[in-house]
Design a protein around this motif. Structure first.
Motif, PDB file in Angstrom:
ATOM      1  N   GLU A  34      38.186  36.778  33.111  1.00  0.00           N
ATOM      2  CA  GLU A  34      38.710  35.736  32.779  1.00  0.00           C
ATOM      3  C   GLU A  34      40.352  35.899  32.498  1.00  0.00           C
ATOM      4  OE1 GLU A  34      36.938  34.516  29.115  1.00  0.00           O
ATOM      5  OE2 GLU A  34      35.269  33.798  30.021  1.00  0.00           O
ATOM      6  N   TRP A  35      40.991  34.711  33.106  1.00  0.00           N
ATOM      7  CA  TRP A  35      42.388  34.822  32.888  1.00  0.00           C
ATOM      8  C   TRP A  35      42.702  33.225  32.507  1.00  0.00           C
ATOM      9  CZ3 TRP A  35      39.967  36.851  37.082  1.00  0.00           C
ATOM     10  CH2 TRP A  35      40.267  38.193  37.267  1.00  0.00           C
ATOM     11  N   LYS A  36      43.761  33.108  31.729  1.00  0.00           N
ATOM     12  CA  LYS A  36      44.258  31.765  31.176  1.00  0.00           C
ATOM     13  C   LYS A  36      45.516  31.120  32.043  1.00  0.00           C
ATOM     14  CE  LYS A  36      46.679  33.427  27.097  1.00  0.00           C
ATOM     15  NZ  LYS A  36      47.141  33.029  25.631  1.00  0.00           N
ATOM     16  N   GLU A  37      45.509  29.982  32.073  1.00  0.00           N
ATOM     17  CA  GLU A  37      46.541  29.455  33.052  1.00  0.00           C
ATOM     18  C   GLU A  37      46.934  28.167  32.121  1.00  0.00           C
ATOM     19  OE1 GLU A  37      46.640  28.452  37.525  1.00  0.00           O
ATOM     20  OE2 GLU A  37      45.128  27.152  36.486  1.00  0.00           O
TER      21      GLU A  37
ATOM     22  N   MET B 201      42.715  38.318  26.866  1.00  0.00           N
ATOM     23  CA  MET B 201      42.696  37.600  27.952  1.00  0.00           C
ATOM     24  C   MET B 201      44.380  37.244  28.495  1.00  0.00           C
ATOM     25  SD  MET B 201      41.308  33.525  28.800  1.00  0.00           S
ATOM     26  CE  MET B 201      40.619  33.634  27.343  1.00  0.00           C
ATOM     27  N   LYS B 202      44.390  37.960  29.446  1.00  0.00           N
ATOM     28  CA  LYS B 202      45.864  37.878  30.349  1.00  0.00           C
ATOM     29  C   LYS B 202      46.164  36.630  31.046  1.00  0.00           C
ATOM     30  CE  LYS B 202      46.416  42.674  31.651  1.00  0.00           C
ATOM     31  NZ  LYS B 202      46.623  43.504  32.733  1.00  0.00           N
ATOM     32  N   SER B 203      47.219  36.230  31.172  1.00  0.00           N
ATOM     33  CA  SER B 203      47.477  34.985  31.942  1.00  0.00           C
ATOM     34  C   SER B 203      47.626  35.299  33.568  1.00  0.00           C
ATOM     35  CB  SER B 203      48.960  34.375  31.618  1.00  0.00           C
ATOM     36  OG  SER B 203      49.863  35.491  32.270  1.00  0.00           O
ATOM     37  N   THR B 204      47.498  34.098  34.293  1.00  0.00           N
ATOM     38  CA  THR B 204      47.172  34.290  35.688  1.00  0.00           C
ATOM     39  C   THR B 204      48.440  34.862  36.547  1.00  0.00           C
ATOM     40  OG1 THR B 204      47.884  32.047  35.917  1.00  0.00           O
ATOM     41  CG2 THR B 204      45.648  32.405  36.166  1.00  0.00           C
ATOM     42  N   ARG B 205      49.577  34.584  35.666  1.00  0.00           N
ATOM     43  CA  ARG B 205      50.889  35.201  36.343  1.00  0.00           C
ATOM     44  C   ARG B 205      50.829  36.799  36.066  1.00  0.00           C
ATOM     45  NH1 ARG B 205      56.137  31.769  34.764  1.00  0.00           N
ATOM     46  NH2 ARG B 205      55.689  29.998  36.129  1.00  0.00           N
ATOM     47  N   LYS B 206      50.500  37.226  34.956  1.00  0.00           N
ATOM     48  CA  LYS B 206      50.136  38.662  34.738  1.00  0.00           C
ATOM     49  C   LYS B 206      49.227  39.339  35.446  1.00  0.00           C
ATOM     50  CE  LYS B 206      52.090  38.790  29.833  1.00  0.00           C
ATOM     51  NZ  LYS B 206      51.937  39.158  28.542  1.00  0.00           N
TER      52      LYS B 206
ATOM     53  N   GLY C 111      37.162  39.610  45.440  1.00  0.00           N
ATOM     54  CA  GLY C 111      37.721  38.618  46.464  1.00  0.00           C
ATOM     55  C   GLY C 111      36.937  37.295  46.465  1.00  0.00           C
ATOM     56  N   GLU C 112      36.314  36.990  45.365  1.00  0.00           N
ATOM     57  CA  GLU C 112      35.783  35.505  45.308  1.00  0.00           C
ATOM     58  C   GLU C 112      36.956  34.483  44.683  1.00  0.00           C
ATOM     59  OE1 GLU C 112      32.758  34.237  45.669  1.00  0.00           O
ATOM     60  OE2 GLU C 112      32.228  36.179  46.762  1.00  0.00           O
ATOM     61  N   SER C 113      36.911  33.361  44.980  1.00  0.00           N
ATOM     62  CA  SER C 113      37.744  32.587  44.563  1.00  0.00           C
ATOM     63  C   SER C 113      37.246  32.141  42.974  1.00  0.00           C
ATOM     64  CB  SER C 113      37.878  31.129  45.293  1.00  0.00           C
ATOM     65  OG  SER C 113      38.563  30.001  45.094  1.00  0.00           O
ATOM     66  N   LEU C 114      38.426  31.788  42.061  1.00  0.00           N
ATOM     67  CA  LEU C 114      38.268  31.574  40.844  1.00  0.00           C
ATOM     68  C   LEU C 114      37.920  30.043  40.774  1.00  0.00           C
ATOM     69  CD1 LEU C 114      41.422  33.649  39.247  1.00  0.00           C
ATOM     70  CD2 LEU C 114      38.908  34.152  39.545  1.00  0.00           C
ATOM     71  N   LYS C 115      36.937  30.102  39.702  1.00  0.00           N
ATOM     72  CA  LYS C 115      36.772  28.783  39.219  1.00  0.00           C
ATOM     73  C   LYS C 115      37.665  28.400  37.876  1.00  0.00           C
ATOM     74  CE  LYS C 115      33.139  28.700  42.057  1.00  0.00           C
ATOM     75  NZ  LYS C 115      33.683  27.878  43.289  1.00  0.00           N
TER      76      LYS C 115
ATOM     77  N   PHE D 265      45.857  25.405  27.546  1.00  0.00           N
ATOM     78  CA  PHE D 265      45.597  26.232  28.733  1.00  0.00           C
ATOM     79  C   PHE D 265      44.239  26.005  29.360  1.00  0.00           C
ATOM     80  CE2 PHE D 265      44.641  28.965  25.077  1.00  0.00           C
ATOM     81  CZ  PHE D 265      43.293  29.501  25.594  1.00  0.00           C
ATOM     82  N   SER D 266      44.206  26.273  30.514  1.00  0.00           N
ATOM     83  CA  SER D 266      42.549  26.291  31.044  1.00  0.00           C
ATOM     84  C   SER D 266      42.316  27.720  31.575  1.00  0.00           C
ATOM     85  CB  SER D 266      42.763  25.387  32.300  1.00  0.00           C
ATOM     86  OG  SER D 266      43.530  25.822  33.349  1.00  0.00           O
ATOM     87  N   VAL D 267      40.806  28.055  31.568  1.00  0.00           N
ATOM     88  CA  VAL D 267      40.488  29.278  31.736  1.00  0.00           C
ATOM     89  C   VAL D 267      40.026  29.398  33.259  1.00  0.00           C
ATOM     90  CG1 VAL D 267      38.806  31.126  31.160  1.00  0.00           C
ATOM     91  CG2 VAL D 267      39.850  29.575  29.461  1.00  0.00           C
ATOM     92  N   ARG D 268      40.396  30.469  33.996  1.00  0.00           N
ATOM     93  CA  ARG D 268      40.141  30.889  35.419  1.00  0.00           C
ATOM     94  C   ARG D 268      39.218  32.055  35.165  1.00  0.00           C
ATOM     95  NH1 ARG D 268      43.224  27.588  39.226  1.00  0.00           N
ATOM     96  NH2 ARG D 268      41.705  28.616  40.422  1.00  0.00           N
ATOM     97  N   ILE D 269      37.906  31.687  35.733  1.00  0.00           N
ATOM     98  CA  ILE D 269      37.032  32.667  35.689  1.00  0.00           C
ATOM     99  C   ILE D 269      36.527  33.089  37.135  1.00  0.00           C
ATOM    100  CG2 ILE D 269      34.397  32.993  34.935  1.00  0.00           C
ATOM    101  CD1 ILE D 269      35.162  30.758  32.843  1.00  0.00           C
ATOM    102  N   CYS D 270      36.037  34.416  37.150  1.00  0.00           N
ATOM    103  CA  CYS D 270      35.787  34.969  38.433  1.00  0.00           C
ATOM    104  C   CYS D 270      33.992  34.810  38.604  1.00  0.00           C
ATOM    105  CB  CYS D 270      35.992  36.570  38.760  1.00  0.00           C
ATOM    106  SG  CYS D 270      35.163  37.281  40.243  1.00  0.00           S
ATOM    107  N   PRO D 271      33.454  34.034  39.287  1.00  0.00           N
ATOM    108  CA  PRO D 271      31.830  33.875  39.207  1.00  0.00           C
ATOM    109  C   PRO D 271      31.282  35.152  39.384  1.00  0.00           C
ATOM    110  CG  PRO D 271      32.773  32.969  41.268  1.00  0.00           C
ATOM    111  CD  PRO D 271      33.978  33.397  40.414  1.00  0.00           C
TER     112      PRO D 271
END
Length: 56
Positions: A51-54, A1-6, A27-31, A40-46
């Protein structure tokens, strides 16, 4: 899982006009999914489930 910056640097993620992260493919907003035991928190595309970690 990559980071949001990467993900932003690689073009997998974009930011909309309000600064929210959106998936580059769909093009969907991440949850956001927070686990209180993790640093870290996980950002997920619905739409596609990517998934990306932040870091908090």
């Amino acid at each position: 899982m990559k980071s949001t910056r990467k993900g932003l640097r690689a073009g997998e993620l974009d930011k909309d006009t309000y600064g929210r992260l959106t998936c580059g493919e769909c093009g969907e907003s991440l949850k956001k999914q927070n686990d209180p035991d993790e640093v870290f928190s996980v950002r997920i595309c619905p739409e596609c489930g990517s998934e990306w970690k932040e870091l908090r």
